[in-house]
Scaffold this active site. Structure first.
Site, mmCIF file in Angstrom:
data_model
loop_
_atom_site.group_PDB
_atom_site.id
_atom_site.type_symbol
_atom_site.label_atom_id
_atom_site.label_comp_id
_atom_site.label_asym_id
_atom_site.label_seq_id
_atom_site.Cartn_x
_atom_site.Cartn_y
_atom_site.Cartn_z
ATOM 1 N N MET A 149 -0.445 -1.704 5.343
ATOM 2 C CA MET A 149 0.672 -0.917 4.853
ATOM 3 C C MET A 149 0.177 0.143 3.862
ATOM 4 O O MET A 149 0.641 1.276 3.871
ATOM 5 C CB MET A 149 1.715 -1.811 4.189
ATOM 6 N N GLY A 150 -0.783 -0.237 3.039
ATOM 7 C CA GLY A 150 -1.387 0.721 2.105
ATOM 8 C C GLY A 150 -2.028 1.873 2.863
ATOM 9 O O GLY A 150 -1.780 3.046 2.566
ATOM 10 N N TRP A 169 -1.315 2.865 5.773
ATOM 11 C CA TRP A 169 -0.273 3.649 6.417
ATOM 12 C C TRP A 169 0.275 4.719 5.467
ATOM 13 O O TRP A 169 0.579 5.837 5.874
ATOM 14 C CB TRP A 169 0.866 2.741 6.910
ATOM 15 N N HIS A 170 0.374 4.384 4.169
ATOM 16 C CA HIS A 170 0.881 5.370 3.219
ATOM 17 C C HIS A 170 -0.062 6.559 3.102
ATOM 18 O O HIS A 170 0.371 7.667 2.806
ATOM 19 C CB HIS A 170 1.083 4.730 1.839
ATOM 20 N N GLY A 171 -1.343 6.322 3.319
ATOM 21 C CA GLY A 171 -2.297 7.415 3.231
ATOM 22 C C GLY A 171 -3.661 6.902 2.852
ATOM 23 O O GLY A 171 -3.796 5.831 2.282
#
Lengths: 81, 404
Positions: free
Chosen positions: B329-330, B332-334
């Protein structure tokens, strides 16, 4: 498989996972009461697969349809038929 | 011609209201006119992706064609065969455009690269889950006339909430009964008005008025050990409030608009600041995202690990999966250190939380449980969360690493 046997198996699986005997609270919401979470769900699906031979895909697992012991028994009965 | 970001200003809402009127009238008469809905969707997509952002518009069109071919191609294949490698490769291809955008953004430090457009991550979530459910055999049919409205549903295109294909199609095809629909309109309008309060008043106060002030004050004290100062604590609170009101406000607009269109898009927030622990928090914060990760990453990975008995203990398996899940998820944020640390932070927080819950279960009646412990739990959770948002904000990067 007989329905009573299924009920017994489901309850024993749930007791193993939640550490609680649920036979007198068949309509308790397992997720709201934090008795179960996603990890417990995976364990339950695996144990049901082992013990009853049912094959439930994660995609078919909709929390609202599996959130009480009664509902789980219904789902298992439905899958076995 | 005027162009907008979705829900940008009152004029956007004015146009939105005019465009929704015929939809409301037709649903009240027991009909859904999908052609009109599609035209409205296209019109609003044009308002966002036409004009100065036309390059994004082109990227969106190419992306849509590419992902549609992949999804339908995979369904065609899946009806005949079911090879695991083909599935993995298809998932790889569906994520590829998003991954390239993230990598390009990290390298060039640009907002959007050539193939990027506003909302690409959210569209990718929709495609990936459709492919996964096709693999599982739960989705047996796909229609272009349903898949495209699902993928390009304009109220949720830029930042979600992330709906599910089967759920969306059910709402899309069904015409709600008059009284039920009136209730939906009422709710929709209510959501949109709370959205106004959140986004245009509270997020404005915290994000536009206060945040630059506290940030400047914190930067002025950057020579302190680790840049620590009371102002930095202020940045943490103000940024957290801004993040919540901004995103919750947007989400309320998206859900409210969906309701008026007769689609019950899932909610994104459920009183996250009342969470009793971190796991509880992720059941209340950006829910459509965290549930997506729970259902399509966490549970599947854990299922595989447990089935193959990759790890000796189930708890180890669960913990490693939590960390992998949040780390992803991290990412995915960038691809910056602070997003990745944010992901890891939450992964470890959940592991610690889980250990505590197990400890509590093993020692019933030995720990006090009353109103005071409840408020303490809420207070602690909120602070762990706010601290994680300070990491997420990227402000520490500015404070520590970017020279004046």
């Amino acid at each position: 498989m007989e329905k009573s046997k299924i009920k017994e198996t489901v309850l024993s699986v749930l007791q193993d996972i939640t550490g609680t005997d649920l036979s007198d609270q068949m309509d308790v919401n397992l997720f709201d009461t934090a008795l179960m979470d996603s990890m417990a769900t995976v364990e339950m699906l695996l144990q049901l697969q082992e013990k009853l031979g049912i094959d439930v895909q994660i995609s078919e697992f909709e929390r609202s349809q599996w959130d009480t012991p009664n509902k789980i028994i219904d789902r298992v009965n439905g899958t076995l038929q | 011609m005027i162009f907008f970001q979705p829900y940008e200003n009152p004029f956007y809402f004015f146009i939105l209201f005019i465009a929704l009127l015929p939809i409301m009238i037709s649903i009240l008469h027991g009909k859904k006119i999908h052609i009109y809905e599609s035209l409205i969707s296209l019109f609003f997509l044009f308002l966002t992706f036409g004009g100065p952002s036309w390059k994004q518009g082109i990227a969106l069109i190419i992306y849509t064609i590419y992902e549609t071919c992949l999804t339908f191609g995979y369904l065609y294949y899946r009806k005949r065969k079911n090879n695991q490698l083909v599935f993995y490769f298809t998932i790889f291809l569906t994520i590829l455009p998003l991954a390239l955008v993230k990598i390009a953004t990290a390298i060039h430090n640009q907002k959007l690269s050539l193939i990027g457009f506003l909302g690409i991550s959210y569209l990718t979530f929709r495609v990936v889950q459709t492919v996964m459910e096709t693999r599982d055999g739960v989705i047996k049919q796909l229609k272009l006339s349903q898949f495209l409205p699902f993928l390009l549903f304009f109220p949720t295109i830029s930042s979600g909430p992330i709906d599910r294909y089967r759920r969306f199609i059910k709402d899309y095809e069904q015409v709600p009964k008059q009284d039920e629909y009136l209730e939906m309109i009422k709710k929709g309008i209510h959501y949109i008005f709370i959205g106004f309060l959140y986004k245009f008043i509270l997020a404005y106060i915290f994000g536009t008025l206060l945040l630059p002030e506290v940030q400047a004050a914190a930067l002025a004290q950057r020579h302190n050990f680790l840049g620590l100062s009371w102002s930095l604590l202020g940045v943490m609170y103000v940024y957290s409030a801004d993040l919540f009101f901004d995103f919750a406000g947007y989400s309320l607009f998206a859900v409210g608009t969906s309701y008026i269109m007769g689609v019950k898009t899932p909610m994104n927030f459920n009183r996250p600041w009342q969470s009793l622990n971190i796991k509880d928090f992720w059941n209340r914060w950006h829910m459509s995202l965290s549930f997506w990760f729970r259902d399509y990453v966490y549970m599947r990975l854990l299922f595989m690990f447990m089935k193959k008995k990759t790890f000796k203990s189930r708890i180890t398996a669960a913990n490693i999966t939590y960390i992998l899940n949040m780390l992803l998820m991290g990412f995915w944020h960038g691809l910056t250190w602070y997003y990745i640390v944010y992901g890891l932070f939450h992964g470890f927080a959940i592991v610690i939380n889980d250990a505590w819950l197990r400890f509590k279960k093993q020692h019933p009646n030995k720990l006090p449980h009353n109103r005071a412990t409840k408020y303490l739990a809420i207070f602690l959770t909120a602070h762990v969360v706010c601290f994680s948002f300070l990491i997420f904000s990227g402000f520490l990067d500015k404070l520590w690493f970017i020279p004046k």
